[in-house]
Design a protein around this motif. Structure first.
Motif, mmCIF file in Angstrom:
data_model
loop_
_atom_site.group_PDB
_atom_site.id
_atom_site.type_symbol
_atom_site.label_atom_id
_atom_site.label_comp_id
_atom_site.label_asym_id
_atom_site.label_seq_id
_atom_site.Cartn_x
_atom_site.Cartn_y
_atom_site.Cartn_z
ATOM 1 N N ALA A 66 15.287 16.119 -26.213
ATOM 2 C CA ALA A 66 14.620 14.849 -25.899
ATOM 3 C C ALA A 66 13.862 14.977 -24.583
ATOM 4 O O ALA A 66 12.710 14.553 -24.453
ATOM 5 C CB ALA A 66 15.637 13.713 -25.833
ATOM 6 N N PHE A 73 5.029 14.952 -23.432
ATOM 7 C CA PHE A 73 4.249 13.713 -23.459
ATOM 8 C C PHE A 73 3.741 13.353 -22.061
ATOM 9 O O PHE A 73 2.574 13.001 -21.888
ATOM 10 C CB PHE A 73 5.057 12.552 -24.051
ATOM 11 C CG PHE A 73 4.338 11.241 -23.908
ATOM 12 C CD1 PHE A 73 3.096 11.048 -24.513
ATOM 13 C CD2 PHE A 73 4.862 10.215 -23.128
ATOM 14 C CE1 PHE A 73 2.399 9.852 -24.341
ATOM 15 C CE2 PHE A 73 4.163 9.021 -22.961
ATOM 16 C CZ PHE A 73 2.933 8.844 -23.567
ATOM 17 N N PRO A 161 1.690 6.082 -19.180
ATOM 18 C CA PRO A 161 1.940 4.692 -19.569
ATOM 19 C C PRO A 161 3.275 4.180 -19.031
ATOM 20 O O PRO A 161 4.277 4.878 -19.064
ATOM 21 C CB PRO A 161 1.967 4.748 -21.102
ATOM 22 C CG PRO A 161 1.214 5.971 -21.465
ATOM 23 C CD PRO A 161 1.414 6.933 -20.346
ATOM 24 N N GLY A 191 8.390 10.188 -30.905
ATOM 25 C CA GLY A 191 9.022 10.584 -29.644
ATOM 26 C C GLY A 191 10.327 9.853 -29.438
ATOM 27 O O GLY A 191 11.340 10.447 -29.063
ATOM 28 N N HIS A 192 10.322 8.570 -29.737
ATOM 29 C CA HIS A 192 11.505 7.754 -29.455
ATOM 30 C C HIS A 192 12.511 7.755 -30.592
ATOM 31 O O HIS A 192 13.358 6.873 -30.667
ATOM 32 C CB HIS A 192 11.071 6.341 -29.067
ATOM 33 C CG HIS A 192 10.434 6.290 -27.701
ATOM 34 N ND1 HIS A 192 9.909 5.150 -27.143
ATOM 35 C CD2 HIS A 192 10.249 7.266 -26.774
ATOM 36 C CE1 HIS A 192 9.425 5.413 -25.932
ATOM 37 N NE2 HIS A 192 9.620 6.711 -25.694
ATOM 38 N N GLY A 195 16.786 10.672 -28.015
ATOM 39 C CA GLY A 195 17.137 10.259 -26.660
ATOM 40 C C GLY A 195 17.120 8.757 -26.483
ATOM 41 O O GLY A 195 17.253 7.992 -27.448
ATOM 42 N N GLY A 196 16.929 8.339 -25.250
ATOM 43 C CA GLY A 196 16.952 6.912 -24.967
ATOM 44 C C GLY A 196 16.624 6.644 -23.514
ATOM 45 O O GLY A 196 16.009 7.465 -22.842
ATOM 46 N N VAL A 197 17.058 5.483 -23.043
ATOM 47 C CA VAL A 197 16.767 5.061 -21.680
ATOM 48 C C VAL A 197 18.037 5.187 -20.843
ATOM 49 O O VAL A 197 19.113 4.741 -21.261
ATOM 50 C CB VAL A 197 16.222 3.615 -21.658
ATOM 51 C CG1 VAL A 197 15.943 3.168 -20.223
ATOM 52 C CG2 VAL A 197 14.957 3.513 -22.509
ATOM 53 N N HIS A 198 17.895 5.813 -19.684
ATOM 54 C CA HIS A 198 19.035 6.046 -18.792
ATOM 55 C C HIS A 198 19.091 4.925 -17.749
ATOM 56 O O HIS A 198 18.072 4.639 -17.109
ATOM 57 C CB HIS A 198 18.868 7.389 -18.076
ATOM 58 C CG HIS A 198 18.765 8.569 -18.992
ATOM 59 N ND1 HIS A 198 19.766 9.495 -19.143
ATOM 60 C CD2 HIS A 198 17.755 8.970 -19.823
ATOM 61 C CE1 HIS A 198 19.385 10.427 -20.012
ATOM 62 N NE2 HIS A 198 18.176 10.130 -20.439
ATOM 63 N N ASP A 201 17.668 5.771 -14.455
ATOM 64 C CA ASP A 201 16.229 5.873 -14.302
ATOM 65 C C ASP A 201 15.546 4.507 -14.413
ATOM 66 O O ASP A 201 14.560 4.253 -13.740
ATOM 67 C CB ASP A 201 15.644 6.816 -15.367
ATOM 68 C CG ASP A 201 16.271 8.203 -15.290
ATOM 69 O OD1 ASP A 201 16.697 8.584 -14.182
ATOM 70 O OD2 ASP A 201 16.342 8.890 -16.324
ATOM 71 N N PHE A 202 16.049 3.664 -15.307
ATOM 72 C CA PHE A 202 15.453 2.339 -15.535
ATOM 73 C C PHE A 202 16.536 1.263 -15.476
ATOM 74 O O PHE A 202 16.863 0.645 -16.496
ATOM 75 C CB PHE A 202 14.707 2.315 -16.874
ATOM 76 C CG PHE A 202 13.463 3.152 -16.857
ATOM 77 C CD1 PHE A 202 12.243 2.615 -16.467
ATOM 78 C CD2 PHE A 202 13.521 4.503 -17.196
ATOM 79 C CE1 PHE A 202 11.099 3.400 -16.421
ATOM 80 C CE2 PHE A 202 12.377 5.290 -17.149
ATOM 81 C CZ PHE A 202 11.166 4.732 -16.760
ATOM 82 N N PHE A 218 17.460 5.143 -28.345
ATOM 83 C CA PHE A 218 16.410 4.381 -29.010
ATOM 84 C C PHE A 218 16.806 3.997 -30.437
ATOM 85 O O PHE A 218 16.314 3.035 -30.983
ATOM 86 C CB PHE A 218 15.119 5.195 -29.072
ATOM 87 C CG PHE A 218 14.465 5.414 -27.733
ATOM 88 C CD1 PHE A 218 14.047 4.339 -26.958
ATOM 89 C CD2 PHE A 218 14.260 6.707 -27.250
ATOM 90 C CE1 PHE A 218 13.423 4.547 -25.737
ATOM 91 C CE2 PHE A 218 13.632 6.908 -26.032
ATOM 92 C CZ PHE A 218 13.221 5.833 -25.261
ATOM 93 N N ILE A 256 4.056 -2.037 -28.891
ATOM 94 C CA ILE A 256 3.321 -0.952 -29.573
ATOM 95 C C ILE A 256 3.616 -0.968 -31.077
ATOM 96 O O ILE A 256 2.701 -0.933 -31.908
ATOM 97 C CB ILE A 256 3.671 0.408 -28.930
ATOM 98 C CG1 ILE A 256 3.030 0.489 -27.529
ATOM 99 C CG2 ILE A 256 3.214 1.570 -29.798
ATOM 100 C CD1 ILE A 256 3.506 1.645 -26.675
#
Ligand code: HEM
Ligand SMILES: *[C@@H]1O[C@H](CO)[C@@H](O)[C@H](O)[C@H]1NC(C)=O
Ligand SMILES: *[C@@H]1O[C@H](CO)[C@@H](O)[C@H](O)[C@H]1NC(C)=O
Length: 560
Positions: A66, A73, A161, A191-192, A195-198, A201-202, A218, A256
């Protein structure tokens, strides 16, 4: 050895007519790309694909594939297709401290990638190959890969982005990068699916859970390239943090995915799993080929069914050794016939029997091994059998053209490089790593803590009758630090007092100071105003020390 019988000629003729490939040996750049893609390894055998294979989790959290895909990207995202600038050019190596690129995963990927770039495989090619290896490791299809990307030497423009941007901004950014709105939706979904959002990080998207870092995937299968991210979104069951974030402004995936009313995702989910993966494959390939306009791509890198590896002369154990390997593909689920006989044949290169005048030589393989097949190689349906030849020869005869025959029972195949035969480039200058002393002591760290510089003795043999005006090693050190440019340096070698002449060669040595992890170099000499070189070497040639005795037989050169 018996003279070949009639069926031999027939099989050679068949082979010649069916092998309409553009590849001819030597193609060192293609060979290096092929090795990284299909064996997953760099020149010295160190594996990159092992880091991600099996869709591996990173110790301490996250998923390697991921992070590799996200890296590609972020490198691509600031491309200007019309201007022909940016794209997959490894500029991201210089942009990791920007707020555009949060997350330790990108830095981890950069550190891994750096060790696999070389003279022939640019950092940007490693980024593309890494994305392909990662996607395949997690169940996606092999993405077609060409090499030849050119590395940026500094950061490029900002503008990856962000999750708080509106759909018009995203559509415009992707359009500038060369992708239409449908391709944008597809690429984000593809892409999504990994993995995912940590939370680290966010934190504004994913909160810590009782003080612990969280990775919110995701989709429910964050380590499988299966596009559940799309089906769960359409089913309304998604837990994609970029769809369900409490703060509506941060729901970039929702904006999106819904930008065409869900039409692209609906057709993706309605198609067969194979078609859905193929759709991803197309748009991912387009991303990886979004490169600066100066790029000259190689052919698409295909697995080589018969690959000649590292043919050269060297001196070890007091003998001049003719050294080469032949790597053959073998279909998964099958074995090479147990009665297989692989033979190396060659003409002398010097003396009265040169060019197969009257006699030639043959030898059997000294060892057989099975190099690993990367996830991409396995998906192709192959693993490898490699036949290693190590033959003592005389410097007065040296080696002229050579070729291989593979005899499986009554079937014989001959590999002659499409009739051009294989040839050593020269025999005046040879690389003799086994005569070097290991000086890899007292190494020290510098820079960003990645590289550890050590001392490496390099030994080069020169034919005894020759008087070189200069003997040198050109080292190419890519893996110094992610924020440094590759370092090229030349070191002059001197006639060694301690290494005695052997095998018809005298020896020159010198010491290079470099990060030996991933180091490659060329050695050479100027003799009579002409430069002779041996190209793309590592501190170790191979660990095999096992020899077979050659047979001298009546000359017979296969016609093709
Ligand atoms: C508008 C476009 C996009 C936005 C705003 C966006 C945003 C994000 C964010 C916020 C994360 C979480 C990163 C972290 O927590 O460290 C993420 C992860 C990820 N993104 Fe994107 N992304 C976009 C497009 C893409 C595209 C086109 C791809 C690949 C083709 C991609 C691949 C990934 C992957 C694989 C991850 C997971 C990384 C991990 O698990 O560590 N993203 N993205
Ligand atoms: C939502 O996120 C945006 C962008 O980061 C921020 O400006 C805004 O204050 C946030 N809203 C809330 C309610 O936290
Ligand atoms: C071998 O053949 C090549 C090309 O036909 C020729 O250039 C070379 O001089 C020959 N070598 C010897 C030693 O006869």
């Amino acid at each position: 050895m018996k003279m070949p019988s009639i069926p031999f000629f027939l099989s050679v003729a068949l082979l010649a007519s069916s092998s309409a490939t553009a590849y001819t040996w030597p193609s060192p750049q293609y060979d290096a790309l092929e090795k990284l893609l299909y064996e997953g390894r760099r020149l010295d055998g160190q594996s990159m694909s092992d880091l991600a294979s099996g869709c591996k989790a990173r110790p301490g959290g996250g998923n390697v594939a991921a992070q590799w895909l996200r890296f590609a990207f972020h490198d691509f995202a600031t491309r200007d297709a019309a201007a022909g600038t940016g794209g997959v050019d490894a500029s991201l190596f210089y942009e990791l401290d920007r707020s555009d690129n949060p997350g330790s995963g990108l830095a981890a990927a950069a550190n891994e990638y750096l060790l696999f770039a070389s003279k022939y495989v640019s950092r940007a090619d490693v980024v593309a190959i890494g994305a392909a290896l990662g996607v395949t490791s997690c169940g996606g299809l092999n993405i077609p890969i060409r090499g030849g990307r050119i590395d940026a030497t500094a950061g490029g423009p900002w503008g990856v982005p962000g999750i708080d941007q509106d759909i018009a901004t995203h559509t415009a950014r992707f359009a500038t990068a060369g992708l239409n709105p449908t391709e944008m939706i597809l690429l984000v979904a593809c892409g999504h699916t990994l993995g995912g959002v940590h939370s680290t990080d966010f934190p504004n998207v994913v909160s810590l859970a009782r003080g612990q870092a969280v990775l919110q995937q995701f989709d429910t299968t964050g380590t499988k390239f299966d596009l559940k991210v799309a089906s769960e979104y359409l089913a309304g069951t998604t837990r994609n943090p970029l769809v369900v974030a409490a703060n509506v402004t941060l729901r970039s995936d929702a904006r999106i995915f819904n930008s065409d009313g869900g039409a692209t995702l609906r057709s993706l989910v309605a198609s067969s799993p194979a078609q859905a993966l193929a759709s991803c494959n197309n748009v991912l390939a387009k991303m990886l080929e979004g490169v600066p306009k100066e790029t000259v791509f190689t052919e698409t890198v295909k697995i080589l069914p018969a690959k000649v590896i590292d043919p050269r002369l060297t001196v070890e154990n007091g003998h001049l050794i003719f050294h080469t390997d032949l790597r053959l593909t073998q279909a998964i689920g099958t074995n090479a016939p147990s009665n297989r006989i692989v033979t190396l044949s060659w003409c002398d290169g010097r003396g009265s029997t040169a060019n197969c005048t009257r006699t030639m030589n043959t030898a059997r393989a000294a060892a057989t091994s099975q190099p690993p097949s990367s996830p991409v190689g396995l998906q192709e349906g192959f693993y490898f059998n490699q036949y290693s030849f190590r033959v003592p020869i005389s410097s007065t005869q040296s080696v002229g053209k050579f070729w291989f025959t593979v005899k499986d029972g009554s079937t014989t195949k001959t590999f002659t490089n499409g009739g051009a035969f294989y040839k050593l480039k020269q025999d005046n200058v040879i690389y003799a790593p086994r005569l070097a002393q290991s000086l890899n002591i007292g190494s020290h760290h510098h820079g960003h803590g990645l590289s550890s510089r050590s001392r490496q003795q390099v030994v080069v043999g020169i034919r005894s009758e020759l008087s070189p005006s200069k003997v040198f090693v050109n080292s190419i050190e890519v893996a110094n630090s992610v924020t440094e440019l590759p370092v090229k340096s030349t070191t002059q070698l001197t006639l060694s007092q301690s290494i005695k002449p052997a095998g018809g060669y005298k020896f020159y040595s010198g010491t290079i100071h470099a990060n030996t992890d991933g180091l490659t170099f060329d050695v050479g000499a100027i003799i009579g105003g002409i430069t002779y070189t041996e190209d793309y070497l590592t501190p170790q040639l191979s660990t095999l020390i096992s020899y077979t005795t050659p047979s001298v037989v009546s000359a017979f050169i296969p016609s093709v």
